[in-house]
Scaffold this active site. Structure first.
Site, PDB file in Angstrom:
ATOM      1  N   GLN A   8      39.442  65.837  67.537  1.00  0.00           N
ATOM      2  CA  GLN A   8      39.015  64.730  68.393  1.00  0.00           C
ATOM      3  C   GLN A   8      37.499  64.791  68.623  1.00  0.00           C
ATOM      4  OE1 GLN A   8      41.119  62.216  69.662  1.00  0.00           O
ATOM      5  NE2 GLN A   8      39.227  61.245  70.358  1.00  0.00           N
ATOM      6  N   ASP A  46      41.859  61.481  59.319  1.00  0.00           N
ATOM      7  CA  ASP A  46      40.960  60.567  60.039  1.00  0.00           C
ATOM      8  C   ASP A  46      40.060  59.808  59.063  1.00  0.00           C
ATOM      9  OD1 ASP A  46      41.244  60.229  62.755  1.00  0.00           O
ATOM     10  OD2 ASP A  46      40.148  62.051  63.292  1.00  0.00           O
ATOM     11  N   LYS A  74      48.516  59.808  70.527  1.00  0.00           N
ATOM     12  CA  LYS A  74      48.747  60.226  69.141  1.00  0.00           C
ATOM     13  C   LYS A  74      50.015  61.069  69.037  1.00  0.00           C
ATOM     14  CE  LYS A  74      43.938  59.722  67.903  1.00  0.00           C
ATOM     15  NZ  LYS A  74      42.602  60.314  67.782  1.00  0.00           N
TER      16      LYS A  74
END
Ligand code: NAP
Length: 293
Positions: free
Chosen positions: A96, A119, A52
């Site tokens: 995460q 997200d 990322k």
């Protein structure tokens, strides 16, 4: 049979994003800023995060990685989220998942300001997606829709079978595929661990999206001639011949299934690279403030 090249498609999309960022900065604006929170030192999460950060560099974004040890308290993590919600230089951020067992994933997701939830996991974004409003789309399903679009795959009126009903893949891809849109307009069946006749249902499918985390689950006898098969599965399987000690396995028995398909995604190099790309797209949108105005 055509192999869908997620790596190349993602490369092109990232180049398009970088071009837009260049225009922004040339106009005197600052580039998008993505923050990422990583708790613990899980190998898989570490490598997703490294990818990322690399994607941010390729797109011309500013980014930072905030690390916590496994034993960070929920309270401390929520404090950090509050700080990021309030930091005007941060356009979007991600935490995460999964988090250690003593931290409530859902509580963390809901603490994120939905306008920075790149997200696409916050209930506001999930709700907006389900009623067809703009918002941040969950990255993996959005990446799959981009692949279908860019490969010009006809979806209208097709029967799509989604294997798996998780909040991050199964449910949102089922929702997107059934939206009145292109790609979309599918008739969707969602299968899970209590579904009785998965083989028969799959044999009826024009499009199969496999998101189970069960290596090789989709076998040749489950796929009709000419079907489109999208393999989301990425399971680390021990492999002593690899330097890393493992290889990534999809949910589809690729060798046997591929010859029957009109299109198929490989693992790796299919859906995976597109997921990161969608995160970059969402972050650019967050920077531009397009979605919620
Ligand atoms: P998950 O939360 O574990 O969900 C798995 C789903 O599969 C559940 O709905 C489960 O049913 C169903 N399932 C499991 N075994 C089954 C079986 N034998 N028969 C029928 N249904 C079964 O997984 P996830 O987060 O959606 O991820 C799925 C896979 O995609 C994993 O391999 C993951 O690593 C991968 N993934 C890849 C990307 C990417 O970027 N490439 C992104 C996200 C996830 P129940 O609901 O009944 O338990």
């Amino acid at each position: 049979m055509k192999i869908i090249d997620g790596k190349e498609t993602a490369r092109r999309i990232k180049a398009e994003i970088a071009e837009e960022v260049k225009k922004l900065t040339e106009a005197g604006e600052r580039p998008p800023y993505l923050s990422a929170i990583l708790v613990g030192h899980d190998g898989g999460s570490e490598s997703y995060m490294a990818n990322k950060v690399k994607a941010c560099e390729e797109c011309g974004f500013d980014s930072d990685l905030i690390r916590f040890d496994d034993d960070v308290t929920e309270e401390r993590l929520l404090e950090e989220i509050k700080r990021l919600n309030e930091d005007p230089k941060v356009d979007g951020f991600i935490v995460q998942l999964p988090l250690p067992a003593h931290i409530d994933d859902q509580k963390v997701i809901e603490a994120i300001d939905y306008r920075k939830d790149v997200d696409g996991f916050h209930p506001v974004n999930v709700g907006r997606l389900s009623i067809g409003l703009p918002g941040f789309r969950s990255a993996t399903p959005a990446g799959i829709m981009d692949l279908l679009e860019r490969y010009g795959i006809e979806t209208k009126g097709k029967h799509a079978v989604v294997l798996g009903r998780s909040n991050i893949v199964g449910k949102p891809i089922a929702t997107l595929l059934m939206q009145k849109s292109n790609p979309g307009d599918c008739t969707v069946t969602v299968c899970h661990s209590s579904t009785k006749n998965i083989k028969e249902i799959c044999r009826e499918a024009d499009i199969i999206v496999a998101a189970l985390g069960r290596p090789g689950f989709v076998t040749e006898d489950m796929v009709k001639e000419g079907a489109v098969v999208i393999d989301v599965g990425t399971t680390r399987v021990p492999d002593a011949s690899r330097k890393s000690g493992f290889r990534l396995c999809g949910d589809v028995d690729f060798e046997k299934v591929a010859p029957k398909c009109s299109y198929i995604t490989p693992v790796p190099g299919g859906v995976g690279p597109m997921t990161i790309c969608s995160l970059m797209k969402n972050t650019l949108m967050a920077r531009k403030g397009d979605y919620f105005n």
